[in-house]
Enzyme design. Structure first.
Site, mmCIF file in Angstrom:
data_model
loop_
_atom_site.group_PDB
_atom_site.id
_atom_site.type_symbol
_atom_site.label_atom_id
_atom_site.label_comp_id
_atom_site.label_asym_id
_atom_site.label_seq_id
_atom_site.Cartn_x
_atom_site.Cartn_y
_atom_site.Cartn_z
ATOM 1 N N LYS A 163 31.892 45.003 11.176
ATOM 2 C CA LYS A 163 30.503 45.021 11.659
ATOM 3 C C LYS A 163 30.262 43.883 12.646
ATOM 4 C CE LYS A 163 28.976 47.216 7.410
ATOM 5 N NZ LYS A 163 28.631 46.980 6.012
ATOM 6 N N VAL A 185 26.490 59.438 2.349
ATOM 7 C CA VAL A 185 25.663 59.386 3.561
ATOM 8 C C VAL A 185 25.345 60.789 4.089
ATOM 9 C CG1 VAL A 185 25.410 58.377 5.856
ATOM 10 C CG2 VAL A 185 26.721 57.154 4.137
ATOM 11 N N ILE A 219 19.147 48.856 8.927
ATOM 12 C CA ILE A 219 18.533 47.869 9.848
ATOM 13 C C ILE A 219 18.810 48.275 11.302
ATOM 14 C CG2 ILE A 219 18.541 45.445 10.588
ATOM 15 C CD1 ILE A 219 19.497 44.689 7.773
ATOM 16 N N GLY A 272 28.046 52.202 -8.949
ATOM 17 C CA GLY A 272 28.124 52.729 -7.585
ATOM 18 C C GLY A 272 27.824 51.701 -6.501
#
Ligand SMILES: NC(=O)c1ccc[n+]([C@@H]2O[C@H](COP(=O)([O-])OP(=O)(O)OC[C@H]3O[C@@H](n4cnc5c(N)ncnc54)[C@H](OP(=O)(O)O)[C@@H]3O)[C@@H](O)[C@H]2O)c1
Length: 401
Positions: free
Chosen positions: A198, A16, A129, A180
């Site tokens: 989440k 990231v 999102i 991955g």
């Protein structure tokens, strides 16, 4: 901060972190620069100039010219310590670390209030999102009844390939690890923990209720077999790993469990590493957000959007949580609004009946036995699920109907 140049101290330059670096370099209009990057491994080759890097966290935390700390490391405990120090130094933080957020939510919320700094984390649920800010802002006055979704790309990728390629769980998992799409230890993903972290975050922003990870039941696809996929396929269904947070009467339910979904559901055609979140409100009705739930650039773009939001001093208002905390209510009272004692209809595949002994089975609608597979379709007291799951040795597969 007021729409000006911002200077970033970045922790982590993995999937990231590098995604953010690329996305930031291609962004137009955002005046943000990465000043320094703290990483761990001194021997790793980096794709950008060595002068960017430090291995000493204090070199970033003690700088006084930074407007924002972006935390993108893969260790939740170390991340919590970094984020805490940054906030106590009066610096706003962007993170995508759902485990760290879910495990420490109460303290992190209180640190934001105490230090009057922002902690924002759009990349932590649903990857690219834009769901958290939407729940917080767009649906701030809407009477939401349910937020549920495919929140883990690894699970969805494995389930999709098992079904479309008629393959076993173990083979697809191995392949996903090579490509991955799954971690070398995939437990947090496949056993539904990641989905539950989440779900916890979505529950805060949808309903203003703060829970701890232990308050939310989770099980995942760790025991799914091709027989289960076939069971679904023959009935025109698909298995999807869902995080669910919903209002039922004046109580709430939150859990992370595989579900059968039918063709009518928008979630049916969400395949591979894609995620989707379905929001249902009294007046807006059902709306579904679909997008890449993970990956370097998609998650990097969610992080970039948070950085951009900080240029106009954005903070989560936590309107629903603040409303819930009016009067003498405390954060830890949120749990009182959660219901556990209700029947849930499940498909349960097992090897021997002994495995079901701790479940409170209310009624059995269907039972199937063969040399390879045994399953029941049963109504079970939800509360009793806590007796049997979260253990690696457990071999049951359950799927909500
Ligand atoms: N990958 C995704 O698609 C995705 C999606 C949504 C959210 N997230 C979240 O984003 C975060 C980062 O994930 P990732 O996939 O980018 O991880 P990753 O590829 O494993 O990279 C982790 C980075 O953190 C660095 N690091 C680890 N411990 C550190 C420490 N104590 N101090 C400084 N740096 C440290 C590593 O340093 P070295 O480079 O020296 O090893 C590496 O650069 C996690 O919280 C993850 O849950 C990931």
């Amino acid at each position: 901060m007021g729409n000006k140049n911002i200077t970033i101290g970045l922790f982590g330059f993995g999937c990231v972190g590098q995604g953010l670096y690329d996305v930031l370099n291609h962004s137009q209009g955002l005046k943000a620069t990465i000043e320094k990057i703290c990483v761990k491994d001194k021997n790793k080759k980096r794709k950008i100039d060595a002068t960017f890097f430090t291995y000493d966290r204090e070199e970033i935390l003690k700088r006084d010219n930074l407007n924002v700390i972006v935390e993108l490391i893969d260790n939740a405990d170390e991340a919590f310590s970094i984020v805490k120090d940054a906030m106590n130094n009066g610096v706003s933080v962007v993170t995508a670390n759902k485990k760290m957020l879910a495990e420490n939510f109460k303290e992190l919320y209180e640190l934001q209030e105490k230090n009057n700094v922002a902690l924002i984390y759009e990349g932590s649920a649903g990857g690219s999102i834009p769901i958290i800010r939407n729940l917080e802002e767009y649906y701030d006055n809407e009477l939401l009844s349910s937020v549920k979704g495919i929140l883990n790309g690894t699970c969805n990728y494995i389930l999709t390939r098992m079904e479309l390629e008629n393959k076993d769980y173990g083979d697809v998992l191995k392949d996903a690890q090579l490509n991955g799409f799954a971690e070398s230890d995939p437990w947090l993903d496949v056993a539904g923990f990641d989905t539950k972290f989440k779900t916890l975050l979505l529950t805060v922003h949808a309903f203003g209720i703060v829970l701890t990870p232990d308050d939310i039941f989770n099980t995942g696809i760790q025991n799914v077999s091709y027989d289960d996929i076939l069971y679904a396929k023959q009935r025109g269904l698909r298995i999807k790993m869902l995080g669910v947070s919903q209002k039922v009467g004046d109580k709430f339910r939150a859990y992370s469990i595989p579900h059968f979904v039918d063709r009518e559901s928008e979630l049916f055609n969400v395949l591979y590493e894609y995620n989707a979140v379905e929001v249902e409100g009294a007046f807006s009705c059902k709306q579904t957000f679909v997008g890449k739930g993970a990956g370097s650039h998609p998650t990097g773009s969610a992080v970039l959007s948070d950085i951009s939001a900080l240029t106009y001093d954005y903070k989560y208002a936590y309107k629903k949580l603040k409303k819930a905390l009016s009067g003498n209510n405390k954060i830890e009272d949120g749990i009182k609004q959660i219901e556990y004692d209700f029947p849930i209809k499940l498909y349960i595949r097992f090897q021997n009946r002994e495995e079901l002994k701790d479940l409170e089975i209310l009624s059995i609608e269907e039972e199937y036995k063969s040399t390879n597979t045994n399953y029941i379709i049963a109504n079970v007291n939800f509360n009793s699920l806590f007796n049997i799951f979260n253990k690696r040795e457990n071999k049951l597969f359950i799927c909500a109907i």
